[in-house]
Design an enzyme around this catalytic site. Sequence first.
Site, mmCIF file in Angstrom:
data_model
loop_
_atom_site.group_PDB
_atom_site.id
_atom_site.type_symbol
_atom_site.label_atom_id
_atom_site.label_comp_id
_atom_site.label_asym_id
_atom_site.label_seq_id
_atom_site.Cartn_x
_atom_site.Cartn_y
_atom_site.Cartn_z
ATOM 1 N N GLU A 77 -0.646 -5.625 5.955
ATOM 2 C CA GLU A 77 0.703 -5.633 5.378
ATOM 3 C C GLU A 77 1.605 -6.603 6.141
ATOM 4 O O GLU A 77 2.374 -7.354 5.537
ATOM 5 C CB GLU A 77 1.305 -4.220 5.423
ATOM 6 N N THR A 88 0.840 -1.189 0.000
ATOM 7 C CA THR A 88 0.000 0.000 0.000
ATOM 8 C C THR A 88 0.878 1.243 0.000
ATOM 9 O O THR A 88 1.929 1.252 0.625
ATOM 10 C CB THR A 88 -0.880 -0.016 1.275
ATOM 11 N N THR A 113 4.430 4.780 -3.643
ATOM 12 C CA THR A 113 5.477 4.140 -4.446
ATOM 13 C C THR A 113 5.022 2.760 -4.911
ATOM 14 O O THR A 113 5.209 2.391 -6.070
ATOM 15 C CB THR A 113 6.790 4.017 -3.634
#
Length: 236
Positions: free
Chosen positions: A112, A33, A36
Site C-alpha cells: 500500500e 485493501t 471499504t
Amino acid sequence: MSIPADPVKLMKQEVGKAAANLVKSGSIVGLGTGSTTAYTIQYLGERLKSGELEDIVGIPTSFQSEVLAKEYGVPLTTLDAVNHIDIAIDGADEVDPHKNLIKGGGAAHTREKVVDYLATQFVVVVDSGKLVDKLGSVFAVPVEVIPMALTPVTNAIKALGGKPILRMGVKKAGPVITDQGNMVLDVTFDSIDDPVNLEKTLNNIPGVLENGIFVNCADIVLVGEVIDGKPVVRQL
C-alpha cells in the site's frame, strides 16, 4: 418481509462509491485493501460495465484487491508496466488532524505504501471511528519484519519504548504471514508525538521492511458517518 439494510454497511458502500466517482477515464488506479475499498473496486467495475468509465487499469496492493478486481472486471497492470499512478484509493486504521495515517490492519501496508506514495492523488476512505486526535491512540503500528530478524527487531523496538506483539493468525495456527512472506509486529507506543520521525526510525532498523505510519501523503480523506440512521459522506 424485507430485512432492513445495515446502516454501517450502507455507509461503507457510500464512501467507497464516492471515492470511485473521483476516478476519471484513462486513469491508472491504485487499488487499496480492506472492507471499504472493496466497495470502491466493486463500483469501479460497475462504472466500467455501464460504459460511464473507460480505459482504466488498476494496480492492486494485495492479493485481496487483485481477486476483487478480477471478480468485478477491473483490468490490472503492474508497476513494471507503468511510470505513474494517477489516483490511489485506500482505507486507514487511524487518521489524525494532519491527515497522517496508521495502516496495516490487513497486513498489506508495505505494498500500500509503495502504491499510495507513487500516486499523484491519494484518496483515503474511512468511517468516523477511525478519526483520532493523535496517531497510536487506538491502533498499534504494524511493522513488517523479515523472519530471521524477528528477535533483534523486537529488541530494537523495545529500546525505542515500543511494546511489540507478534501478530498471530485467525483461523490459522501460528503468525500472520504477509504477501511478501514476512511477519508483522504490532507495536504500541505510550505516545506518538512525532510520526514523521518515528516512521523513519522504525524503517532504519535492519530487518524491518516497512511500517504502517503514512505521513504527508493523503490528499483527500472521505469520512463516512451514520447520522439519524442514514449514511453521510464528508471530506475531512
